[in-house]
Design an enzyme around this catalytic site. Structure first.
Site, PDB file in Angstrom:
ATOM      1  N   ASN A   9       0.864  -1.178   0.000  1.00 28.91           N
ATOM      2  CA  ASN A   9       0.000   0.000   0.000  1.00 28.91           C
ATOM      3  C   ASN A   9       0.902   1.231   0.000  1.00 28.91           C
ATOM      4  O   ASN A   9       1.485   1.575   1.022  1.00 28.91           O
ATOM      5  CB  ASN A   9      -0.882  -0.049   1.263  1.00 28.91           C
ATOM      6  CG  ASN A   9      -1.732   1.193   1.433  1.00 28.91           C
ATOM      7  OD1 ASN A   9      -1.810   2.031   0.540  1.00 28.91           O
ATOM      8  ND2 ASN A   9      -2.367   1.307   2.593  1.00 28.91           N
ATOM      9  N   LYS A  11       0.115   4.260  -0.322  1.00 27.59           N
ATOM     10  CA  LYS A  11      -0.537   5.447   0.255  1.00 27.59           C
ATOM     11  C   LYS A  11      -0.321   6.665  -0.647  1.00 27.59           C
ATOM     12  O   LYS A  11      -0.257   6.506  -1.868  1.00 27.59           O
ATOM     13  CB  LYS A  11      -0.054   5.670   1.693  1.00 27.59           C
ATOM     14  CG  LYS A  11      -0.190   4.373   2.524  1.00 27.59           C
ATOM     15  CD  LYS A  11      -0.004   4.555   3.990  1.00 27.59           C
ATOM     16  CE  LYS A  11      -0.153   3.204   4.690  1.00 27.59           C
ATOM     17  NZ  LYS A  11      -0.057   3.278   6.133  1.00 27.59           N
ATOM     18  N   HIS A  95      -9.492   0.765   5.244  1.00 28.21           N
ATOM     19  CA  HIS A  95      -8.202   1.070   5.865  1.00 28.21           C
ATOM     20  C   HIS A  95      -8.411   2.050   7.023  1.00 28.21           C
ATOM     21  O   HIS A  95      -9.233   2.972   6.936  1.00 28.21           O
ATOM     22  CB  HIS A  95      -7.245   1.663   4.829  1.00 28.21           C
ATOM     23  CG  HIS A  95      -5.830   1.695   5.333  1.00 28.21           C
ATOM     24  ND1 HIS A  95      -5.390   2.671   6.189  1.00 28.21           N
ATOM     25  CD2 HIS A  95      -4.798   0.851   5.140  1.00 28.21           C
ATOM     26  CE1 HIS A  95      -4.121   2.423   6.495  1.00 28.21           C
ATOM     27  NE2 HIS A  95      -3.744   1.315   5.874  1.00 28.21           N
ATOM     28  N   GLU A  97      -6.745   4.495   8.015  1.00 27.43           N
ATOM     29  CA  GLU A  97      -6.533   5.916   7.698  1.00 27.43           C
ATOM     30  C   GLU A  97      -7.794   6.517   7.084  1.00 27.43           C
ATOM     31  O   GLU A  97      -8.111   7.680   7.311  1.00 27.43           O
ATOM     32  CB  GLU A  97      -5.315   6.074   6.773  1.00 27.43           C
ATOM     33  CG  GLU A  97      -4.027   5.873   7.566  1.00 27.43           C
ATOM     34  CD  GLU A  97      -2.851   5.358   6.755  1.00 27.43           C
ATOM     35  OE1 GLU A  97      -2.881   5.409   5.518  1.00 27.43           O
ATOM     36  OE2 GLU A  97      -1.889   4.882   7.395  1.00 27.43           O
ATOM     37  N   GLU A 167      -5.144  -5.268  10.580  1.00 32.11           N
ATOM     38  CA  GLU A 167      -4.177  -4.207  10.812  1.00 32.11           C
ATOM     39  C   GLU A 167      -4.490  -3.504  12.128  1.00 32.11           C
ATOM     40  O   GLU A 167      -5.340  -2.595  12.169  1.00 32.11           O
ATOM     41  CB  GLU A 167      -4.234  -3.177   9.681  1.00 32.11           C
ATOM     42  CG  GLU A 167      -3.925  -3.752   8.314  1.00 32.11           C
ATOM     43  CD  GLU A 167      -3.384  -2.685   7.372  1.00 32.11           C
ATOM     44  OE1 GLU A 167      -2.290  -2.891   6.845  1.00 32.11           O
ATOM     45  OE2 GLU A 167      -4.026  -1.650   7.203  1.00 32.11           O
ATOM     46  N   GLY A 173       2.395   2.259  10.794  1.00 33.60           N
ATOM     47  CA  GLY A 173       3.298   3.388  10.653  1.00 33.60           C
ATOM     48  C   GLY A 173       3.984   3.794  11.946  1.00 33.60           C
ATOM     49  O   GLY A 173       4.599   4.853  12.031  1.00 33.60           O
ATOM     50  N   SER A 213       3.518  -2.080  10.384  1.00 34.50           N
ATOM     51  CA  SER A 213       4.968  -2.100  10.615  1.00 34.50           C
ATOM     52  C   SER A 213       5.604  -3.458  10.294  1.00 34.50           C
ATOM     53  O   SER A 213       6.529  -3.891  10.970  1.00 34.50           O
ATOM     54  CB  SER A 213       5.292  -1.666  12.042  1.00 34.50           C
ATOM     55  OG  SER A 213       4.843  -0.336  12.247  1.00 34.50           O
TER      56      SER A 213
HETATM   57  P1  PGA Z   1       2.875   0.295   7.650  1.00 32.33           P
HETATM   58  O1  PGA Z   1       1.408   0.444   7.014  1.00 32.33           O
HETATM   59  O2  PGA Z   1       3.449  -0.975   7.088  1.00 32.33           O
HETATM   60  O3  PGA Z   1       3.602   1.509   7.209  1.00 32.33           O
HETATM   61  O4  PGA Z   1       2.700   0.212   9.131  1.00 32.33           O
HETATM   62  C1  PGA Z   1       0.567  -0.656   6.831  1.00 32.33           C
HETATM   63  C2  PGA Z   1      -0.741  -0.207   6.226  1.00 32.33           C
HETATM   64  O5  PGA Z   1      -1.198   0.894   6.546  1.00 32.33           O
HETATM   65  O6  PGA Z   1      -1.347  -0.926   5.420  1.00 32.33           O
END
Ligand code: PGA
Length: 250
Positions: A9, A11, A95, A97, A167, A173, A213
């Site tokens: 992803n 983003k 997601h 976010e 997740e 992140g 992460s």
């Molecule tokens: P990250 O994001 O690996 O940067 O923690 C995962 C995601 O948001 O799908």
């Protein structure tokens, strides 16, 4: 039989040129024969990257979002039908976010899934609890509700086009990964919820990815868990070497 899947992803990152370069590096990389890669670049990159991977049957393309209607006066939005027209295979929905910054709730996510599946897209459905929910022991309840209000409202034929990504929001992140035990525990629980709403066979066959992460140095441990079928990778999907190393971590 479940597929091993590593999805990236991206983003809101990379210029078109950087994205093309990244996709080329991934496509030229050493991808294990039994692993399927999915990359989810920004909308603006999809058409160019589609060209790059068109002869590569190991890499699929995903969008990061779609609207819940097929067309109409929704300035700035992209529909699942438009994505399907472009030959995009997947869309990421739910997601954290989008849940946090764009206030999408399970009902919105259900409607987006409805239209995406109707238009022939496959869905990567993200679920996961916030830190405060885990701290008070509500994590199973939260994830169960997210699944019951989205995936479980579809019939089994429709739900076959869904991949789940667990997740935990506190791991996205932040550099804090769930331990492999925490991931396995929740993935097992997700399979139970799915078995109760569909059946055991269906639940055994649905892919459940871990996200949050996930990096080259922890992917192997997480992917070794019985109920973990791969990862949804954010930060580490922006470097081809890291992403390919994660793909080689089964
Ligand atoms: P990250 O994001 O690996 O940067 O923690 C995962 C995601 O948001 O799908």
């Amino acid at each position: 039989m479940r597929n091993k899947i590593v999805a990236g992803n991206w983003k809101m990152n990379t210029s078109v040129e950087e994205g093309i370069q990244l996709a080329k590096e991934i496509a030229q990389g050493d991808i294990p024969h039994d692993v399927k890669l999915i990359i989810a670049p920004p909308f603006t990159h999809l058409a160019s990257i589609k060209e790059i991977i068109k002869n590569n049957d190991k890499i699929s393309l995903s969008a990061q979002n779609c609207h819940e209607k097929v067309s109409g006066a929704y300035t700035g939005e992209i529909s699942s039908k438009m994505l399907a027209d472009l030959g995009i295979e997947y869309v990421i929905l739910g997601h954290s976010e989008r849940r946090t910054y764009f206030h999408e709730d399970d009902t919105d996510i259900f409607y987006k899934m409805r239209v995406a599946l109707d238009n022939g897209l496959k869905v990567i459905l993200c679920v996961g609890e916030k830190l405060e929910q885990r701290e008070v022991g509500d994590h199973f309840k939260v994830v169960q509700k997210q699944l019951e209000k989205t995936l479980c409202k579809f019939n089994a034929t429709e739900a076959e086009s869904v991949v789940i990504a667990y997740e935990p929001v506190w791991a996205i992140g932040t550099g804090k990964t769930a331990s492999s035990e925490q991931a396995e525990e929740m993935h097992g629980f997700i399979r139970e919820v799915i078995a109760n709403n569909f059946d055991n066979k269906f639940s055994e066959n649905i892919e459940i990815l871990y996200g949050g992460s996930c990096k080259p140095n922890n992917a192997k441990e997480i992917f070794s868990q019985h109920n973990v079928d791969g990862g949804l990778i954010g930060g580490a999907s922006l470097q081809s070497s890291d992403f390919l190393s994660i793909a080689g971590s089964f």
